[in-house]
Write an enzyme that holds these catalytic residues in place. Structure first.
Site, mmCIF file in Angstrom:
data_model
loop_
_atom_site.group_PDB
_atom_site.id
_atom_site.type_symbol
_atom_site.label_atom_id
_atom_site.label_comp_id
_atom_site.label_asym_id
_atom_site.label_seq_id
_atom_site.Cartn_x
_atom_site.Cartn_y
_atom_site.Cartn_z
ATOM 1 N N GLU A 243 0.779 -1.615 -0.272
ATOM 2 C CA GLU A 243 -0.165 0.102 0.034
ATOM 3 C C GLU A 243 1.031 1.790 -0.181
ATOM 4 O OE1 GLU A 243 -2.788 -0.161 2.833
ATOM 5 O OE2 GLU A 243 -3.686 -1.948 1.902
ATOM 6 N N GLU B 227 -6.592 -7.917 -0.737
ATOM 7 C CA GLU B 227 -6.952 -7.735 0.911
ATOM 8 C C GLU B 227 -8.295 -7.728 0.338
ATOM 9 O OE1 GLU B 227 -5.258 -5.228 3.436
ATOM 10 O OE2 GLU B 227 -3.498 -5.965 2.428
#
Ligand code: GAL
Length: 853
Positions: free
Chosen positions: A190, A259
């Site tokens: 991320e 995710e």
């Protein structure tokens, strides 16, 4: 008809912040290549639709791994995903740890042994609510280092670790082209969230990280999550609650969801997040409906932050995450079961899903839509009848209206779609699954006193159900307040906590001596003022002592401390602040390792009286026998304040008895509409965590040493050890539900010789392994009322209900019962839609003796 199924019984910048297994030597698979195109990963030449389950290996024990992997497979996973944990693997620079819970090689091999693939997210920054997001604390001491940017010292260290991991996997032949399970890798985590704040250097770093990763010779594709500028061959992937409609940055890359947050994490004093499975299933179905190809549950099993591995600020020891497999390794129902059905339904569509380059889109209503996948797209374009006999066709019908059920017409047939749901039609005609209709069992997990002793002094009377007893009464020893040994040191000024502790302990004593003159005291008295200790900024917890006495406690994340203090004339010892600061890392008890079996005797333990008043900064110890059976063990520390606990030297984690706010938990959770982590909170007004997992493999039959370090005071006599298992199973299904998904597998979808519409729905009950159904507490085929543990008969009730269900289920680990008139002998009430509701009880085979059945 009754169907029997007899199973063998048997995240500092960081925002967030030989039990031996027979592991085969390699070659889990015939070596195969992994590539990709715009549609999917291509595994051994074939596009695949893949379901992945996140399991962080150090959040379980190696002894738990086989069962977790088996349950993931049974639940429909094709892939297991995990981060790597740099600070666990390299606690001291250059000294590696790949043992025990950090035995990555063993974990990956076990996954391969089970015929599952592996997604390894190396990071090495991983966030993950893990201490420092995985960064080793020594990284901070490297001169000139700046984390996660175009910084040579950082890049050197990062490259060294990532190379170490890739080389290890290569050596062990764990990549797909070597016959191993690893099909996909991740670099960074991320970083797109942070990149902007690093300017040009951030962009350089992304390019560097990508090239570095690609240059390691791993031979499988790499991903970067939440990285819209992922360069070249690196696939940019989505992390979110919903990822349908996500488009990677190139038309040549597949849509991957790294995710899927199926729950959320919790902080001390927080409520417990819960994501309803109807919404989760909706999100997954929508992803595959709109062209997604690989979805990973974050987490499929969350587990436990053993030791001091939990990140912060203030993340609790449990990392249950409301995942399909709970912290203890037990199926969390109905989540696990409903997702299992969903996965089976998606798998039934795989042939069409992988064959079509893109779906055919059909608007079915204002907020209703279909995506149709044809095996032969040519025929889809022509839309000829011929295509239907030659091609597999699968369809997803979605109703994204949050409130209302919609009736839609699809290919001439009418379908009723509940709000916020997707129906999956593997043959473009029959509904195999709807995301909002839960047919899976629910389970009620009970913690059972009866199977385990209450830890208590010997003079306490044991109840007769308590099968084992504690061999020694509670003992205690006080932790000295302030500096305690010769290894302390003095400096001018203040040092920052981590620079001193190197994260070897939560605790750091600062101590200084202050001289207060007569004049000072006179001044304070005259002006009616008292001195205040001011600390500009601190985290996480601070305790302030004067002359050994606790005068104040502060907790928070970068908060200012204003603590009024009172000094007598003369010298006072103030822990924390002044011109000369003496420092000491850790507690004396930690230093002496008094929590271990070998060293605990070193401390001057004294017997603890039953009526002893709770004391601060105290160590406690007691011995206990293991509860019988194989069920997971939990220790109830609800009577304690804040501290840490060890069993037989194993650090089971930090504990803190903080209570969640009273408000903010809805009476009932509405699955409809977009989910956010605050939506369906539970546990309001109750302590966030009182139960702490003690893995079975850390216990012996008797004399288990429990050591507790308590900071603020608690009552150890009320600590208990309990076993935890689902004892009560409930299921409810109407005769209009879908036939069991496994029946589809027997059908020839193209020729359509067997009609799925002739098949009947079935209720399916399954106890945990090593448990069987001992009794049916309730069964009614008809119009039963109520919900689990509260069912009652309605106006219509088949008198055969109990006997039919009992006969099919009692004595078995799992059973299925057909929900039909035929199944119950006759129709108890014509023209009325009937439902079967069942409540069953599971018992451990070890407590009842299997021979009775
Ligand atoms: C994500 C992150 C994960 C985890 C998750 C919350 O943003 O990539 O590592 O922290 O949030 O559980």
């Amino acid at each position: 008809m009754v169907v029997f199924e007899n199973k063998a019984i048997p995240k500092l910048l960081l925002v967030c912040l030989f039990v031996q297994f027979s592991v085969s030597a390699a070659n889990f698979f015939q070596p195969f290549n992994v590539t990709y195109d715009h549609r999917a990963l291509i595994i051994d030449g074939k596009r695949r639709m893949l379901i992945s389950g996140g399991i962080h290996y150090p959040r379980a024990t190696p002894q738990m791994w086989p069962d977790l992997i088996a349950k993931s497979k049974e639940g429909g996973a094709d892939v297991i995903e995990s981060y790597t944990f740099w600070n666990g693997h390299e606690p001291v620079r250059g000294q590696y740890n790949f043992e025990g819970r950090f035995d990555l090689v063993k974990f990956v091999k076990l996954v391969g042994d089970n015929g599952l693939y592996f997604l390894l997210r190396i990071g090495p920054y991983v966030c993950a609510e893990w201490n420092f997001g995985g960064f080793p604390v020594w990284l901070r001491d490297i001169p000139g280092i700046e984390f996660r940017t175009d910084n040579e010292p950082f890049k050197r260290e990062m490259q060294r670790f990532v190379t170490k991991i890739v080389d290890l996997m290569l050596e062990e032949k764990l990549f797909s082209w070597q016959g191993g399970p690893i099909i996909l890798l991740q670099i960074e985590n991320e970083y797109g969230n942070m990149e902007g704040s690093y300017g040009q250097k951030g962009k350089e770093y992304v390019r560097w990280a990508a090239n570095m990763a690609l240059g390691l010779g791993a031979g499988v594709p790499w991903v970067m999550c939440k990285q819209t500028d992922a360069p070249g061959d690196i696939i940019d992937t989505c992390n979110n609650y919903y990822c349908d409609g996500y488009k990677p940055n190139s038309p040549n890359k597949p849509t991957i969801w790294t995710e899927n947050w199926d729950g959320w994490y919790t902080s001390w004093g927080g409520r417990l997040p819960h994501r309803p499975v109807e919404d989760l299933a909706f999100a997954v179905a929508r992803f595959f409906q709109r062209g997604g190809s690989l979805m990973n549950y974050y987490m499929y099993f969350g587990g436990t932050n053993f030791g001091r591995t939990s990140g912060g600020p203030f993340y609790i020891t449990s990392y249950d995450y409301d995942a399909p497999i709970d912290e203890y390794g037990l199926r969390s129902e109905p989540k696990w079961g409903h997702l299992k059905d969903l996965h089976a339904a998606i798998k039934l569509c795989e042939r069409a899903l992988v064959a079509a380059d893109s779906p055919q889109y059909m608007k079915l209503g204002p907020r209703q839509e279909a995506h149709v996948y044809w095996e032969n797209t040519q025929s889809a374009v022509l839309n000829t009848t011929l295509s239907e006999s030659q091609s597999a066709c699968s369809a997803f019908l979605a109703n994204i209206d949050e409130h209302n059920t919609a009736t839609v017409i699809f290919r001439g047939k009418s379908y009723s779609l509940p709000p916020w749901s997707v129906s999956i039609l593997p043959d473009c005609s029959n509904v195999a699954f709807n995301t909002a209709k839960v047919g899976a069992q629910t389970s009620v997990k009970l913690v059972e006193n009866a199977l385990s002793p209450k830890i208590s002094a010997p003079e306490l009377v044991m109840t007769k159900n308590e099968v084992s007893s504690i061999s020694e009464s509670w003992m205690s020893v006080e932790e000295p307040i302030g500096i305690w040994s010769e290894s302390n040191f003095t400096v001018q000024g203040l040092l920052e906590h981590l620079k001193v502790t190197k994260d070897e302990s939560d605790y750091l004593w600062h101590m200084t001596r202050i001289y207060v003159s007569d004049d000072d005291v006179a001044f304070w008295e005259e002006n009616k003022v008292s001195p205040t200790l001011v600390i500009d900024s601190m985290r996480d917890v601070l305790r302030i002592f004067i002359n050994g006495e606790l005068i104040g406690s502060v907790s928070g994340h970068w908060v200012k401390v204003l603590q009024p203090v009172q000094f007598q004339q003369g010298y006072s010892d103030l822990m924390l602040l002044s011109q000369t600061v003496g420092l000491q890392v850790g507690l004396k008890g930690e230093f002496q390792k008094i929590f271990t079996i070998e060293e605990n005797e070193k401390a001057g333990w004294t017997n603890l009286k039953l009526d002893a008043t709770p004391s601060t900064f105290t160590w406690y110890k007691a011995y206990f026998d293991s509860p019988d059976g194989s069920e997971p063990i939990a220790i109830d520390l609800g009577s304690m304040g804040k501290g840490q606990a060890w069993v037989n030297g194993h650090h089971i984690g930090r504990y803190w008895n903080l209570t969640a706010p009273k408000d903010g938990c809805p009476d009932s959770c509405d699955y409809r509409g977009a989910y956010g982590s605050n939506k369906c909170m539970t546990n309001c007004g109750k302590p966030t965590q009182t139960w702490y997992h003690v893995p079975r493999s850390w216990l012996q039959a008797s004399n288990n040493l429990l050591v507790i370090f308590e900071e603020i005071g608690g009552n150890p006599f009320e600590i208990s050890v309990k076993s935890r298992v689902p004892r009560i199973l409930c299921a409810q299904m109407s005769e209009s539900y879908y036939p069991p998904l496994r029946e589809w597998l027997h059908l020839d979808l193209i020729d359509g010789k067997v009609s799925i519409s002739d098949m009947k729905p079935q209720i399916h009950l399954q106890c945990e392994d090593g448990h069987i159904i001992s009794s049916i507490e309730f069964a009614s085929y008809g119009t039963p009322h109520g919900s689990c543990q509260n069912f009652s008969n309605g106006n219509c009730h088949s008198p055969n209900s109990l006997s039919v269900v009992s006969e099919a289920c009692v004595g078995r680990n799992s059973c299925s019962v057909e929900v039909s008139n035929a199944g119950f002998g006759s129709d108890p009430c014509r023209g009325v839609l009937k439902t079967l509701a069942v409540e069953a009880r599971c018992v451990s085979t070890s407590t009842i003796g299997v021979s009775q059945f």
